[in-house]
Write an enzyme that holds these catalytic residues in place. Structure first.
Site, PDB file in Angstrom:
ATOM      1  N   HIS A 264      -7.478 104.279  80.128  1.00 56.30           N
ATOM      2  CA  HIS A 264      -8.353 103.447  79.298  1.00 56.30           C
ATOM      3  C   HIS A 264      -8.898 102.231  80.035  1.00 56.30           C
ATOM      4  CE1 HIS A 264      -8.028 105.261  75.265  1.00 56.30           C
ATOM      5  NE2 HIS A 264      -6.802 105.588  75.616  1.00 56.30           N
TER       6      HIS A 264
ATOM      7  N   LYS B 175     -14.579  91.725  69.124  1.00 52.21           N
ATOM      8  CA  LYS B 175     -13.766  92.411  70.116  1.00 52.21           C
ATOM      9  C   LYS B 175     -12.588  91.525  70.481  1.00 52.21           C
ATOM     10  CE  LYS B 175     -17.768  94.528  72.443  1.00 52.21           C
ATOM     11  NZ  LYS B 175     -17.392  95.934  72.268  1.00 52.21           N
ATOM     12  N   ARG B 176     -11.612  92.125  71.141  1.00 55.11           N
ATOM     13  CA  ARG B 176     -10.571  91.313  71.752  1.00 55.11           C
ATOM     14  C   ARG B 176     -11.233  90.301  72.685  1.00 55.11           C
ATOM     15  NH1 ARG B 176      -7.888  92.838  76.556  1.00 55.11           N
ATOM     16  NH2 ARG B 176      -8.805  94.905  76.320  1.00 55.11           N
TER      17      ARG B 176
ATOM     18  N   LYS C 236     -15.285  91.045  78.617  1.00 56.09           N
ATOM     19  CA  LYS C 236     -16.117  91.383  77.464  1.00 56.09           C
ATOM     20  C   LYS C 236     -17.225  90.352  77.242  1.00 56.09           C
ATOM     21  CE  LYS C 236     -12.447  94.033  75.186  1.00 56.09           C
ATOM     22  NZ  LYS C 236     -13.078  95.355  75.081  1.00 56.09           N
TER      23      LYS C 236
ATOM     24  N   THR D 168     -15.268 101.600  71.260  1.00 59.64           N
ATOM     25  CA  THR D 168     -15.496 102.426  70.066  1.00 59.64           C
ATOM     26  C   THR D 168     -16.260 101.643  69.005  1.00 59.64           C
ATOM     27  OG1 THR D 168     -13.287 101.807  69.277  1.00 59.64           O
ATOM     28  CG2 THR D 168     -13.511 103.946  70.369  1.00 59.64           C
TER      29      THR D 168
ATOM     30  N   LYS E  53     -19.283 102.632  66.076  1.00 58.58           N
ATOM     31  CA  LYS E  53     -19.260 102.301  64.646  1.00 58.58           C
ATOM     32  C   LYS E  53     -20.523 101.549  64.247  1.00 58.58           C
ATOM     33  CE  LYS E  53     -14.319 101.770  65.207  1.00 58.58           C
ATOM     34  NZ  LYS E  53     -13.287 100.794  65.544  1.00 58.58           N
TER      35      LYS E  53
END
Length: 979
Positions: free
Chosen positions: A449, A709-710, A715, A821, A825
């Site tokens: 991952h 998000k985390r 990110k 993911t 969505k």
């Protein structure tokens, strides 16, 4: 009935009409005894296919059956309750589960399964009674599913994950049972509202981010598609943490999701397994190993039902909790007044399942994390093996184990499954090394991952040796076998090549080669001639002089003396000896998969390139997916109704390919009007949520721009908020009319948790909230810009935000996000993405169309070169980027110092500096792209078309597609439909 099942159930046959409507006996158990789906065809569960069976008896029973536990007596023959039910159906008075019977069921649980005092029927009590009523409906199919699996003895997949981010279960369960309307009506009869009842349920605190949410989507798809499968995880008492936002930023407090118990889980007190830590390994006279002594605890199973959609299949998520035997409580020590010491072993066992990802800065924290991972692996494998032996009957053929069992390791956390399976097969079951190794490799598979080096787990060999001595023996043997394979493949002629391969591929890092290979890499000693020609013009004396330490404050004579002496070099500390868990996964399994096309190529070309060259057949891609049931059908009912109306049926919920039919209607004005109305309705809900959670008031007629998000530097929430700061700065420099002309109103929403020990991520959270505090209270800006940080982001919050979103940010540094993911969505719900070519963004952009995706930023193949340029001092920042940093440092957002946060974006080298994640490089491209967003949003017809095209193009990102691929290419399992 499967392991450790419910206590005896008895059903009365042929209740009288009076009994059927009695408040006490009309409650009951719902079970779908309709036929399953045959082949590709599907039959929905209709109301008249659900049997309502009276539980409360007012007279002697005419027929009953008992369900016994089978886990403790593996060879016990269990009478088939499913067959008995089906045979005796003619004797039952059946009727549809209408609102009245459901209301009676809820009232029954409120009275006879009490968790609250009897005086009132308020929301918390009503929720638990409702959930217990639904669980009754699930248990019949749950038991029937595993009875079917016991009989068929089909190959079964087991998905091991440290995280399962389930979210609330009530609406999902009744939605899958097709009973949403009936339960809503029943609760109305009882004076309650289904939505308010559902809001009483806390999110299960079993995960944090995409890893756990993916695992939960996979379980939903496995059940829906009738695949024989089971999930395994840990039952965290306090979860990761509950996030609070204060003036100082993020604060962490313990989750309280289990404080009032969990109505969905069933504890299996008879399904327990021993877990050992520490101790020592002895070898007997015939060479057999025995792991003895040490610390012993017990893992206890808690099962949660996972229902499929429009199918009777209901699979299980088995969560392990830990405890010590009661005998470990030292009563004599307790009575002597040493209370803490007396209960020490109990606490040490229970704390293993206290917290998800406990801080690992300390040795104690590292030890606890390793204990967690081993507990998951050992308990799950013991359970899997017990099931295999039971299903095999009197003759257990271990060669058939990989033909009946597939174990998927979700990331590296379950890596210890490999040595633990080897240990059980050899030490407990008596197999040889070769037999056990063959079985293990054919059973295990690994999903990678991440490409981030720090996320590829490495454990201290010393710690593992102390905690799991037998497993280190086995890992050393596996490493030994790997060395032999590498030497055989590459030979010894080119020692440099061999050294490179061993360094990259070995499981044990910084560990000397076994004696068998110790002379392979011995290099010839340098001759005196070779030494003298190292560097032209540089003498040994000159080198010594360069190493002389500064002598400030010493006399001249001392300096002269020291100048003539050689400096004694300080000893170089030995690098730590480590166990590379990812390498062990690759070696010990038969399949390795990435989770997006670009990620899988990076895995093959960079992360595990040496292994890919050796075993190319192991490597696959399985692009992630999300369940369309939870992530559009249930969480976005307004849009779901529109999709059903325009595609002609609800088939798209199971066959998402049907979503592509929306493309032909994308320009239809009626569809566009309905689409915009659904979006606005969802924005109204989020506006209420924001007011409730933060106190800020936002306009539902703004563009809702969301990044949830985390919180992590890669990110790039920092890029987002700096872009907002630039936007705010521009607005402040304009007149009111200029602002209104140039910018569309925006509500910029953030959500996500920063790990408690991740200081830079917590700085970013504080900065976002500081910016919001200023911008949201600026009367000149008003509704033109709002900045919101939604605290304690979780699945339930996502189920509100995602349907309301219009722009979603997936802006990680290219090549660093494995897949993502949430991007799927958002696209599924008609949200337009702004992002880099990273992770699944690449495939989403291909499917929805380039014109319907806002792209910016450097490409993955450029990143390494850009970092090298930065290190050489060749990077020239955009003037706008420098303006933003200066604006922040001016104090406009308060007195806090942001120097450390902004310092990470400056300089050309050094830890925590040099803008490793390329925020400055991508900043001009990002703000230019955001300007394109404003222009597109002004044309609402164009924007709505883009939104529809995103939903239409999201069809390939269903977890159903992903699971079909895993089942076919990795697990080799087939659907099993209940009779």
């Amino acid at each position: 009935m499967f392991q450790g099942e419910m206590a005896t159930w008895r059903y009365s046959a042929m209740p009288t009409a009076t009994e059927a409507v009695s408040p006490r006996n009309a409650v009951a158990r719902f079970a779908d005894f309709g036929r399953g789906r045959n082949g590709g065809s599907r039959r929905g569960i209709k109301a008249d296919q659900l049997v309502l069976m009276s539980k409360w008896q007012l007279r002697p029973m005419k027929r009953s059956f008992s369900v016994k536990n089978v886990s403790s007596e593996h060879q016990q023959k269990v009478k088939d309750p499913v067959t008995q039910q089906e045979e005796s159906l003619a004797h039952f008075d059946t009727f549809p589960p209408d609102a009245s019977s459901i209301a009676s069921s809820i009232k029954h649980h409120a009275e006879f399964t009490p968790l609250f005092s009897p005086e009132k029927f308020e929301l918390p009590k009503a929720f638990f009674a409702t959930a217990q009523s639904v669980r009754d409906a699930l248990i019949i199919n749950w038991n029937a599913t595993y009875k079917c699996y016991e009989r068929s003895n089909a190959k079964q997949a087991y998905y091991l994950s440290m995280e399962f981010l389930q979210g609330r279960a009530l609406l999902n369960a009744i939605g899958n049972l097709r009973l949403t309307g009936a339960y809503a009506e029943a609760l109305n009869k009882l004076g309650h509202n289904l939505e308010k009842i559902a809001a009483q349920e806390p999110d299960a605190a079993l995960g944090n981010g995409g890893l756990g949410r993916l695992a939960s989507c996979f379980l939903d798809s496995l059940a829906t598609l009738n695949y024989p499968a089971w999930g395994y995880g840990l039952r965290y008492k306090y979860g990761l943490f509950k996030q609070r936002i204060t003036k100082d930023g993020q604060e962490e407090v313990a989750e309280d999701w289990l404080e009032m118990s969990n109505p969905w889980e069933i504890v299996r007190n008879d399904v327990t397994y021993p877990i050992k830590f520490y101790g020592k390994v002895l070898t007997d006279s015939d060479g057999k190993k025995h792991w003895i002594g040490g610390e012993d605890i017990k893992a206890v199973a808690y099962d949660v039902p996972i229902p499929g959609y429009e199918t009777r299949t209901t699979i299980s998520l088995r969560l392990w909790s830990t405890k010590a035997p009661s005998g470990d409580f030292d009563l004599s020590v307790f009575n002597s007044g040493k209370h803490t010491q007396a209960a020490e072993s109990l606490y040490n066992a229970e704390k293993i399942c206290y917290v998800l990802y406990p801080g690992d800065e300390s040795l104690e924290g590292k030890t606890l994390r390793l204990k967690q991972q081993f507990t998951l692996c050992s308990a799950s494998l013991q359970d899997i093996i017990a099931r295999f032996e039971r299903r095999s009957g009197t003759k257990v053929n271990w060669k058939e184990f990989p033909e009946k069992v597939a174990v998927q390791m979700n990331d590296t956390h379950p890596t210890l499954c490999i040595p633990e399976l080897m240990r059980i097969l050899m030490d407990v079951k008596g197999l040889s090394w070769n037999e056990a190794w063959n079985i293990t490799q054919r059973t295990m598979a690994y999903t990678n991952h991440t490409v981030l080096p720090e996320a590829l787990e490495k454990w201290s060999l010393e710690l593992m040796q102390k905690l799991l001595p037998r497993h280190v023996d086995i890992i050393e043997m596996i490493d030994h076998e790997l060395i032999r394979t590498i030497v055989s493949e590459y030979g010894t002629a080119d020692s440099n090549l061999l050294e490179k391969k061993l360094k990259q591929m070995r499981i044990l890092e910084n560990v000397e080669l076994p004696a068998e290979f110790s002379d392979l890499l011995v290099k010839p000693k340098k001759s005196p001639v070779a030494v003298s020609t190292d560097v032209p013009g540089e003498t040994e004396e000159e080198e010594d002089e360069e190493q002389i330490e500064p002598t400030v404050g010493k006399s001249k004579s001392v300096k002269a003396i020291q100048g003539k002496k050689k400096k004694i070099p300080e000893p170089v500390p030995e690098p730590p000896k480590l166990v590379r868990m990812a390498n062990l996964c690759v070696v010990g399994g038969h399949a390795v998969n990435g989770v997006a096309a670009i990620h899988s190529e990076i895995v093959k070309d960079e992360v595990f390139n040496d292994f890919f060259q050796l075993w190319p057949e192991k490597f696959q891609n399985k692009t992630n997916g999300v369940t369309p049931r939870r992530w559009i059908h249930f969480c976005n009912p307004d849009l779901s109704k529109i999709i059903t109306s325009w595609t002609g049926s609800e088939d798209w919920v199971l066959n998402t390919e049907k979503l592509s039919e929306l493309r032909k209607f994308a320009d239809n004005e009626d569809l566009q009007a309905q689409w915009r109305a659904a979006k606005r309705s969802n924005r109204l809900k989020v506006a209420s949520l924001i007011k409730e959670k933060t106190g800020y008031i936002v306009s539902p007629d703004s563009l809702f721009d969301i990044q949830v998000k985390r919180i992590h530097e890669y990110k790039r929430q920092l890029l987002n908020i700096l872009g907002i700061v630039y936007r705010y700065k521009m607005m402040k420099e304009m007149s009111a009319s200029e602002r209104k002309k140039k910018f569309v109103p925006r509500v910029c929403i953030f959500g996500g948790k920063a790990f408690a020990t991740y200081v830079q991520a917590k700085r970013i959270v504080k900065f976002i909230t500081d910016v919001g505090a200023v911008v949201n209270n600026d009367p000149e800006i008003g509704d033109l810009l709002k900045v919101i940080f939604v605290p304690d982001y979780n699945v339930s919050v996502a189920e509100l935000l995602i349907p309301a979103s219009e722009l979603s940010q997936h802006i990680s540094t290219a090549g660093m996000e494995a897949s993502g993911t949430s991007n799927m969505k958002f696209a599924m719900n008609g949200c337009i993405l702004i992002g880099t070519l990273d992770g699944a963004n690449v495939e989403i952009r291909q499917e929805v169309g380039e014109d319907n995706f806002f792209l910016f930023g450097a490409r993955a193949n450029e990143i390494a070169g850009l970092r090298k340029e930065r290190a050489k001092g060749k990077f020239v920042p955009d003037p706008r980027f420098e303006e933003v940093k200066k604006f922040v440092r001016s104090g406009v957002f308060g007195s806090s110092s942001y120097d450390e946060m902004l310092g990470s974006l400056e300089g050309n080298e050094g830890f925590g500096r040099a803008d490793y994640f390329l925020v400055g490089k991508d900043f001009p491209s990002y703000i230019d792209c955001q300007a394109e967003v404003d222009e597109a949003y002004k044309d609402q017809k164009r924007w709505t078309r883009m939104s529809i095209m995103n939903t239409a193009g999201s069809y390939n990102f269903s977890s159903d597609r992903t699971i079909h691929e895993y089942a076919r290419d990795i697990w080799n399992i087939k659907p099993v439909e209940l009779p």
